[in-house]
Design a protein around this motif. Structure first.
Motif, mmCIF file in Angstrom:
data_model
loop_
_atom_site.group_PDB
_atom_site.id
_atom_site.type_symbol
_atom_site.label_atom_id
_atom_site.label_comp_id
_atom_site.label_asym_id
_atom_site.label_seq_id
_atom_site.Cartn_x
_atom_site.Cartn_y
_atom_site.Cartn_z
ATOM 1 N N ASP A 36 0.912 -1.185 0.097
ATOM 2 C CA ASP A 36 -0.056 -0.075 -0.063
ATOM 3 C C ASP A 36 0.899 1.252 0.061
ATOM 4 N N GLU A 37 2.174 0.996 0.469
ATOM 5 C CA GLU A 37 2.858 2.469 0.760
ATOM 6 C C GLU A 37 3.775 2.680 -0.662
ATOM 7 N N ILE A 38 4.158 1.297 -1.147
ATOM 8 C CA ILE A 38 5.308 1.486 -2.283
ATOM 9 C C ILE A 38 5.050 2.450 -3.420
ATOM 10 N N GLY A 39 3.598 2.691 -3.872
ATOM 11 C CA GLY A 39 3.474 3.584 -4.664
ATOM 12 C C GLY A 39 4.008 5.075 -4.245
ATOM 13 N N ALA A 40 3.661 5.350 -3.192
ATOM 14 C CA ALA A 40 3.930 6.701 -2.637
ATOM 15 C C ALA A 40 5.533 6.771 -2.484
ATOM 16 N N VAL A 41 6.242 5.692 -1.998
ATOM 17 C CA VAL A 41 7.748 5.549 -2.038
ATOM 18 C C VAL A 41 8.391 5.752 -3.295
ATOM 19 N N MET A 42 7.617 5.239 -4.294
ATOM 20 C CA MET A 42 8.301 5.204 -5.649
ATOM 21 C C MET A 42 8.334 6.669 -6.176
ATOM 22 N N TYR A 43 7.282 7.239 -5.939
ATOM 23 C CA TYR A 43 7.102 8.741 -6.369
ATOM 24 C C TYR A 43 7.972 9.585 -5.772
ATOM 25 N N MET A 44 8.007 9.317 -4.283
ATOM 26 C CA MET A 44 8.903 10.227 -3.476
ATOM 27 C C MET A 44 10.540 10.136 -3.762
ATOM 28 N N LEU A 45 10.970 8.847 -4.172
ATOM 29 C CA LEU A 45 12.215 8.413 -4.553
ATOM 30 C C LEU A 45 12.457 9.342 -5.769
ATOM 31 N N GLN A 46 11.717 9.524 -6.732
ATOM 32 C CA GLN A 46 12.000 10.356 -7.944
ATOM 33 C C GLN A 46 11.751 11.915 -7.554
ATOM 34 N N GLY A 47 11.477 12.203 -6.298
ATOM 35 C CA GLY A 47 11.183 13.764 -5.818
ATOM 36 C C GLY A 47 9.967 14.255 -6.432
ATOM 37 N N LYS A 48 9.129 13.275 -6.454
ATOM 38 C CA LYS A 48 7.661 13.729 -7.130
ATOM 39 C C LYS A 48 6.485 12.998 -5.938
ATOM 40 N N VAL A 49 5.320 13.425 -6.306
ATOM 41 C CA VAL A 49 4.181 12.771 -5.648
ATOM 42 C C VAL A 49 3.246 12.212 -6.857
ATOM 43 N N THR A 50 3.557 11.852 -7.938
ATOM 44 C CA THR A 50 3.153 11.529 -8.942
ATOM 45 C C THR A 50 3.853 10.655 -10.125
ATOM 46 N N PRO A 51 3.437 10.110 -10.847
ATOM 47 C CA PRO A 51 4.439 9.614 -12.042
ATOM 48 C C PRO A 51 4.749 10.903 -12.769
ATOM 49 N N PRO A 52 6.134 10.671 -13.275
ATOM 50 C CA PRO A 52 6.559 12.092 -13.858
ATOM 51 C C PRO A 52 5.910 12.691 -14.992
ATOM 52 N N TYR A 53 5.244 12.060 -15.745
ATOM 53 C CA TYR A 53 4.133 12.341 -16.799
ATOM 54 C C TYR A 53 2.957 13.299 -16.198
ATOM 55 N N GLU A 54 2.713 12.937 -15.222
ATOM 56 C CA GLU A 54 1.335 13.737 -14.677
ATOM 57 C C GLU A 54 1.968 15.017 -13.979
ATOM 58 N N LYS A 55 1.218 16.100 -14.425
ATOM 59 C CA LYS A 55 1.499 17.430 -13.872
ATOM 60 C C LYS A 55 0.853 17.578 -12.317
ATOM 61 N N ALA A 56 1.753 17.894 -11.422
ATOM 62 C CA ALA A 56 1.391 18.118 -10.105
ATOM 63 C C ALA A 56 2.225 19.026 -9.640
ATOM 64 N N ASP A 57 1.934 20.269 -9.750
ATOM 65 C CA ASP A 57 2.889 21.295 -9.311
ATOM 66 C C ASP A 57 2.776 21.847 -7.818
ATOM 67 N N PHE A 58 3.778 21.964 -7.244
ATOM 68 C CA PHE A 58 3.573 22.168 -5.771
ATOM 69 C C PHE A 58 3.520 23.893 -5.888
ATOM 70 N N GLY A 59 3.927 24.591 -6.759
ATOM 71 C CA GLY A 59 3.623 26.163 -6.872
ATOM 72 C C GLY A 59 4.197 26.949 -5.816
#
Ligand code: ATP
Length: 599
Positions: A36-59
């Motif tokens: 259940d956590e591994i998705g979140a861990v994967m994105y955070m490992l890449q410095g993101k909260v979504t897969p890279p192709y999805e726009k999720a701007d911290f603004g």
């Protein structure tokens, strides 16, 4: 998992300079992470909260992040800025001040708690949202311990680069399941269809390797685009394929269209080769797709070209590429409208066509895209196709294409499937250049630079080292150090780009001869198109050097001659390719042999 445990994994991964150790560390992390956590861990490992192709701007710009940090630490901004000048990293400065002040964090937050807070920042918009974002980030900094903060703030600051590639992650997943790299190929195939590391990892955790073969395209997730092989003569192409279809090779912008009807609405997304969501750049294509795509859902691919309605001709790449911009989009769309030659249908109405032979994919494509024949009305077009019966056909269509100002031709195997991400023999390209010397260019990764002397020192950069990708070893190998042929503007641009990704040690994925060492190493991120007169052999470069395991188990060099570029020069910055999409060592070897044949 607690976030502080994840931060400790980050620390270990960041401090290793060996790819093998990194793979092992990542696989240990995955073993400790739940499905259940591994998705979140994967994105955070890449410095993101979504897969890279999805726009999720911290603004949140750098200033705002600093403000959130100093508010949490209760120190003044100037003092923080002083430290930032020395460390160059908000995360490290925040960690240092927290340690100095003995702050240990007020809560023991879980990975998911932190992840959800970060996601909530990306979803805020409208009045007062900046203040709320700042507040959440500041609360997070207060809640976490110093090491966790080092990594936490690098996520909205977009500076968390831990130095591994997606391939290292895939290797680590294989290690997790099999204790070695043997499953990487199967996992990689699934990843090419659905390049969402979070999703792939979750599936692996939940269902094991057996699920990988059944992963299918998903509307909204770009499929890695298939690439073409090259051969030097029409005869070689004919002998290789025997049957095939010849199409013009257009020099424009390759786009992948994702289309889905949702009630009365239709959702369209456009992706570039580098898997970036570029929908906003091409409103005319989006409008065309909504009008001209006859399906409930579809994934299509093609090449978009600028169109001049006065002369009814397609524009060269240099003009089409002006449409790739972030500002003044509507104005430019008026000036340079686009038409798109569709050449692939990969998915239609819930059915994946990746394993369907080309001829059947094309038949279905004709039901989805039906141009009216009036070029002024149609945005989506179908490219002309000629069946290859003899090698002469290849020659004829090639000459015809060249006379129309096109780049060359593509010959496609009739029963070939679509192989995501692969440069296989189902597509073969033939350009004018192959009949002469090497005129094809290489997409190289900038690996580092020397500061330069004289006038160049004004730019901060005097020469830069470039390399190609070794897909077998997941490493970057050098082919040239370039010091001439750039305009002042190019040097400045390159220096600015490099400054953001400079690192104090040679990245783990680089294989560089010590003679080619540089003053400043940069992480693999910048792709440049390089033109050269010739590919030669050199002992100074590592691309193509063959290694062999010796009796002791250590690798030893067998052929010390690598490939090198003669008179290399920068053609352009390539912003729609990732470093792993750069030219590969294998391709350089092919280009070199094509060059030898044509001498
Ligand atoms: P190049 O610089 O030669 O385009 P590349 O590495 O950028 O090489 P390849 O995969 O080798 O790309 O060549 C395929 C490219 O040719 C595609 O990315 C696509 O943009 C373009 N192209 C143009 N016409 C066609 C066509 N009819 N079918 C497939 N691809 C086409």
């Amino acid at each position: 998992m607690k976030f502080k445990v994840l931060a400790d994994h980050f620390r270990l991964i960041e401090s290793t300079s060996s790819r093998n150790d990194m793979t092992e560390l990542l696989s240990k992390l995955f073993a400790e992470t739940s499905a259940d956590e591994i998705g979140a861990v994967m994105y955070m490992l890449q410095g993101k909260v979504t897969p890279p192709y999805e726009k999720a701007d911290f603004g949140l710009g750098e200033k705002m992040i600093i403000r959130a940090v100093v508010r949490a630490l209760q120190i003044d901004e100037e003092t923080f800025q002083e430290s930032l000048k020395k460390t160059g990293d908000i995360g490290s400065s925040a960690e240092m001040f927290m340690e100095k002040k003995g702050m240990k964090g007020t809560q023991d937050m879980s990975v998911m708690d932190v992840f959800e807070k970060l996601v909530s920042i990306t979803k805020m918009s409208g009045d007062g949202s900046q203040d709320r974002k700042l507040e959440i980030l500041s609360e997070l900094v207060k809640a976490l311990d110093p090491l966790s903060c080092r990594y936490l703030v690098r996520i909205p600051a977009q500076t968390l680069r831990l130095g591994f590639s997606d391939m290292t992650i895939l290797d680590a997943m294989s290690w997790l399941l099999a204790g070695n790299k043997s499953l990487r190929k199967d996992i990689e195939k699934a990843y090419h269809v659905r390049p969402d590391l979070g999703y792939i990892a979750e599936m692996l955790k939940k269902h094991g390797i057996s699920k990988m073969a059944s992963i299918v395209p998903h509307i909204g997730t770009p499929i890695l685009m298939m690439k073409a092989q090259r051969l030097p003569t029409p005869e070689d192409i004919f002998n290789k394929l025997q049957t095939g279809r010849i199409e013009p090779k257009y020099d424009g912008l390759r786009l992948q269209i994702h289309y889905e009807k949702k009630g009365k609405e239709a959702v369209v997304k456009l992706f570039s080769r580098g898997l970036d969501d570029v929908t906003y750049m091409y409103p005319d294509i989006v409008e065309g797709v909504i009008k001209e795509c006859h399906a409930d859902s579809a994934i299509l691919e093609g090449e978009a070209l600028g169109f001049d309605s006065y002369s009814r001709t397609f524009l060269p790449f240099q003009e089409t590429v002006q449409r790739k911009r972030k500002h003044d989009i509507a104005e430019k769309a008026q000036e340079i409208p686009l038409k798109m030659f569709i050449f692939e249908l990969l998915y239609v109405n819930g059915e994946s066509l990746l394993k369907t032979p080309l001829t059947d994919r094309s038949k279905k494509m004709l039901k989805v895209i039906k141009p009216s024949g009036d070029i002024f009305n149609d945005t989506l077009l179908l490219s002309p196709q000629v069946e290859m019966i003899t090698a002469d056909d290849v020659n004829r269509v090639f000459e015809d294409s060249i006379s129309k100002g096109l780049e060359g031709i593509m010959v496609k195997k009739l029963d070939g499937t679509y192989e995501p991400g692969a440069r296989g023999w189902n597509w073969i390209k033939f350009k004018r250049s192959y009949s002469a010397k090497i005129d094809d260019t290489l997409d190289c990764v900038v690996m580092g630079y020397d500061r330069g002397k004289g006038k160049r020192s004004d730019f901060g950069i005097g020469a830069f080292l470039v390399g190609v990708y070794d897909a077998q070893e997941d490493s970057y190998k050098t082919v040239a150090k370039i010091g001439t042929g750039l305009s002042d503007e190019d040097w400045r641009m390159l220096h600015t780009l490099c400054t953001h990704i400079a690192t104090d040690h040679k990245p783990a994925l680089y294989d560089v001869d010590k003679l080619m060492s540089v003053d400043v190493w940069v992480k693999p991120a910048i792709v440049v198109e390089i033109k050269a007169d010739e590919i030669t052999r050199s002992t100074m470069h590592t691309a193509g050097r063959s290694m062999k395991a010796s009796v002791s188990g250590k690798a030893s060099v067998v052929d010390i001659q690598g490939y090198a570029l003669r008179f290399p020069r920068l053609k352009r910055f390539v912003d729609d390719k990732k470093p792993e999409d750069a030219t590969t060592v294998e391709e350089v070897a092919e280009m070199s042999s094509i060059q030898l044949k044509s001498v």
